[in-house]
Design a protein around this motif. Structure first.
Motif, short mmCIF file in Angstrom:
data_model
loop_
_atom_site.label_atom_id
_atom_site.label_comp_id
_atom_site.label_asym_id
_atom_site.label_seq_id
_atom_site.Cartn_x
_atom_site.Cartn_y
_atom_site.Cartn_z
N MET A 14 0.83 -1.20 0.00
CA MET A 14 0.00 0.00 0.00
C MET A 14 0.87 1.25 0.00
O MET A 14 0.57 2.23 -0.70
CB MET A 14 -0.95 -0.01 1.19
N THR A 23 -2.16 7.10 -4.66
CA THR A 23 -3.47 6.47 -4.50
C THR A 23 -4.32 7.07 -3.39
O THR A 23 -5.50 6.73 -3.29
CB THR A 23 -3.32 4.96 -4.27
N LEU A 33 -10.86 7.17 -8.99
CA LEU A 33 -11.24 5.96 -8.28
C LEU A 33 -11.33 4.75 -9.20
O LEU A 33 -11.25 3.61 -8.75
CB LEU A 33 -12.58 6.17 -7.57
N VAL A 38 -5.75 2.44 -7.96
CA VAL A 38 -6.66 2.64 -6.83
C VAL A 38 -7.45 1.36 -6.56
O VAL A 38 -7.65 0.97 -5.41
CB VAL A 38 -7.61 3.84 -7.07
N LYS A 39 -7.87 0.69 -7.59
CA LYS A 39 -8.59 -0.58 -7.41
C LYS A 39 -7.70 -1.60 -6.69
O LYS A 39 -8.16 -2.30 -5.79
CB LYS A 39 -9.06 -1.14 -8.75
N TYR A 41 -5.13 -0.91 -4.75
CA TYR A 41 -4.95 -0.39 -3.39
C TYR A 41 -6.12 -0.79 -2.50
O TYR A 41 -5.94 -1.26 -1.39
CB TYR A 41 -4.80 1.14 -3.46
N GLN A 42 -7.34 -0.63 -3.02
CA GLN A 42 -8.53 -0.98 -2.26
C GLN A 42 -8.61 -2.48 -2.00
O GLN A 42 -8.98 -2.91 -0.91
CB GLN A 42 -9.79 -0.49 -2.98
N GLU A 43 -8.22 -3.26 -2.99
CA GLU A 43 -8.23 -4.72 -2.82
C GLU A 43 -7.23 -5.16 -1.75
O GLU A 43 -7.53 -6.01 -0.91
CB GLU A 43 -7.90 -5.39 -4.16
N ALA A 45 -6.10 -3.24 0.71
CA ALA A 45 -6.61 -2.74 2.00
C ALA A 45 -7.68 -3.67 2.56
O ALA A 45 -7.70 -3.95 3.76
CB ALA A 45 -7.16 -1.33 1.82
N ASN A 46 -8.54 -4.16 1.70
CA ASN A 46 -9.61 -5.06 2.15
C ASN A 46 -9.09 -6.43 2.54
O ASN A 46 -9.75 -7.16 3.28
CB ASN A 46 -10.68 -5.19 1.08
#
Length: 53
Positions: A14, A23, A33, A38-39, A41-43, A45-46
């Motif tokens: 990250m 990001t 977004l 960014v996608k 990064y979100q994946e 993070a989740n």
């Protein structure tokens, strides 16, 4: 069981995305977004787990 090394590695990824692709933004646009960085990064993070459920 929470895997500390996995969490450390995900957090490091990250950080790389933040530095190389910016990001994190205060007021992101819809276009921003929708970027692959960014996608990802979100994946990532989740995927981190902070507590056992």
């Amino acid at each position: 069981m929470i895997e500390p090394m996995r969490m450390k590695n995900l957090t490091a990824l990250m950080g790389i995305l933040e530095k190389q692709h910016g990001t994190l933004q205060m007021y992101p646009t819809e276009e921003f977004l929708a970027t692959e960085a960014v996608k990802l990064y979100q994946e990532i993070a989740n995927a981190r787990v902070f507590e056992e459920e």
